[in-house]
Every structure is written in structure tokens, then in C-alpha cells.
Scaffold this active site. Structure first.
Site, mmCIF file in Angstrom:
data_model
loop_
_atom_site.group_PDB
_atom_site.id
_atom_site.type_symbol
_atom_site.label_atom_id
_atom_site.label_comp_id
_atom_site.label_asym_id
_atom_site.label_seq_id
_atom_site.Cartn_x
_atom_site.Cartn_y
_atom_site.Cartn_z
ATOM 1 N N CYS A 8 0.854 -1.121 0.083
ATOM 2 C CA CYS A 8 0.305 0.034 -0.024
ATOM 3 C C CYS A 8 0.847 1.274 0.072
ATOM 4 C CB CYS A 8 -0.796 -0.061 1.249
ATOM 5 S SG CYS A 8 -0.309 0.360 2.735
ATOM 6 N N ASN A 11 2.565 1.455 4.063
ATOM 7 C CA ASN A 11 2.981 0.247 4.827
ATOM 8 C C ASN A 11 2.838 0.300 6.339
ATOM 9 O OD1 ASN A 11 5.755 -1.758 5.366
ATOM 10 N ND2 ASN A 11 3.755 -2.346 4.945
ATOM 11 N N CYS A 13 -1.079 0.849 7.316
ATOM 12 C CA CYS A 13 -2.384 0.541 7.352
ATOM 13 C C CYS A 13 -3.037 -0.465 6.770
ATOM 14 C CB CYS A 13 -3.318 1.869 6.990
ATOM 15 S SG CYS A 13 -2.983 3.377 8.047
ATOM 16 N N ARG A 14 -3.392 -0.605 5.399
ATOM 17 C CA ARG A 14 -3.962 -1.434 4.521
ATOM 18 C C ARG A 14 -3.038 -2.801 4.548
ATOM 19 N NH1 ARG A 14 -5.431 1.901 -0.267
ATOM 20 N NH2 ARG A 14 -3.556 2.690 0.139
ATOM 21 N N SER A 15 -1.827 -2.512 4.155
ATOM 22 C CA SER A 15 -0.671 -3.644 3.776
ATOM 23 C C SER A 15 -0.422 -4.435 5.011
ATOM 24 C CB SER A 15 0.310 -3.286 3.032
ATOM 25 O OG SER A 15 1.155 -2.384 3.963
ATOM 26 N N ASP A 123 -7.870 3.654 1.589
ATOM 27 C CA ASP A 123 -6.984 4.005 2.743
ATOM 28 C C ASP A 123 -7.757 4.628 3.981
ATOM 29 O OD1 ASP A 123 -4.739 4.704 4.025
ATOM 30 O OD2 ASP A 123 -3.487 5.422 2.559
#
Length: 151
Positions: A8, A11, A13-15, A123
Site C-alpha cells: 500500500c 505500509n 495501515c492496509r498492507s 485508505d
């Protein structure tokens, strides 16, 4: 061994959410030894930073363990190291191609593509909504696990 890199923007939050959720899914399927699962960023903005507090809170809420994390930027060498480079949105794809150049082996894809969807995973750094991000990631991971025949 199947090597998966979730990517993401920062690196944090999402990933990282996808990384630790996927690690939990393969552990519960007794397949953890078959996988190397990591995450990385397309940007340098959060290098060295730990997982975002909102991601940590959501992982705790759903009972998924996580460890200390230091955000890192994806490298050109990661293309050769990993079998799957899974991104969260179209901007991640554009930024990733600036780093790796091209995708001759077809390793790059959006996570929700595994669920048959072409949309982005928002995000939560901007939306503040970690619940929706979690739901989207889990939907993508369910499709990815089906793709990999993980039950």
C-alpha cells in the site's frame, strides 16, 4: 513456498492489516510453513514506523495477533523474491511500476481482483474507517485463499 507481498502507500495501515490477517488465515489452515508473507510501501513517508494504531485496534478487535513492524519501501528486487505483489488501489499499481519497471510474469494485482471486483480498498489513513477497510481486505483475502486452495 508461496511468497506474498502486500503493498500500500505507507505500509502502516492496509498492507500490514492484510499481512497479519493472511498470516492468521494460513496459520488456522495449518499452512503457515508453506508461506512467506510480508508487506511494503510504495512511498518512503512512513519508513521505519510501526503499524497504525487504527489497524492495531482492528486486529485486536477481531483477535488477530501481530508483531512489531517497521514500514519499508518495496524494491525492484522484491519482484524477483515474491510470487505475488498484491496492491490495494490503482495508485499503488502506478507507484509500484515506477519502482519495479514492468510485470512480465503477471505477479502484480489488486487484492479485490481475487474477489472478482475492480475497485480500490480505501485508505483508512484518509477515511478513518478501519472497519470498511477490514471488510474489503477480508473479502479480497477470501478470494485469494480460494485461488490458493486454502480452506
Amino acid at each position: 513456498m508461496i511468497k506474498v507481498l502486500f503493498i500500500c502507500h505507507g505500509n502502516i495501515c492496509r498492507s500490514t492489516m492484510a499481512e497479519f490477517l493472511m498470516k492468521d488465515l494460513v496459520r488456522k489452515a495449518h499452512r503457515a510453513a508453506d508461506f512467506q508473507i510480508e508487506s511494503a510501501a510504495t512511498s518512503r513517508e512512513e519508513i521505519g514506523n510501526d503499524i497504525h494504531r487504527g489497524t492495531k485496534a482492528k486486529l485486536r478487535e477481531v483477535g488477530v495477533p501481530f508483531t512489531r513492524h517497521a514500514a519499508r519501501q518495496v524494491t525492484r528486487a522484491d519482484y524477483d523474491r515474491f510470487d505475488y505483489l498484491i496492491v490495494m488501489d490503482d495508485e499503488n499499481i502506478r507507484d509500484l511500476f515506477r519502482i519495479i519497471g514492468s510485470d512480465p510474469e503477471g505477479k502484480v494485482c489488486k487484492l479485490l481482483a481475487f474477489a472478482g471486483k475492480d475497485r480500490d480498498i480505501a485508505d483508512p489513513w484518509y477515511t478513518g474507517n478501519f472497519d470498511d477497510t477490514y471488510d474489503d481486505i477480508m473479502e479480497g483475502l477470501a478470494g485469494f485463499c480460494k485461488h490458493l486452495d486454502i480452506k
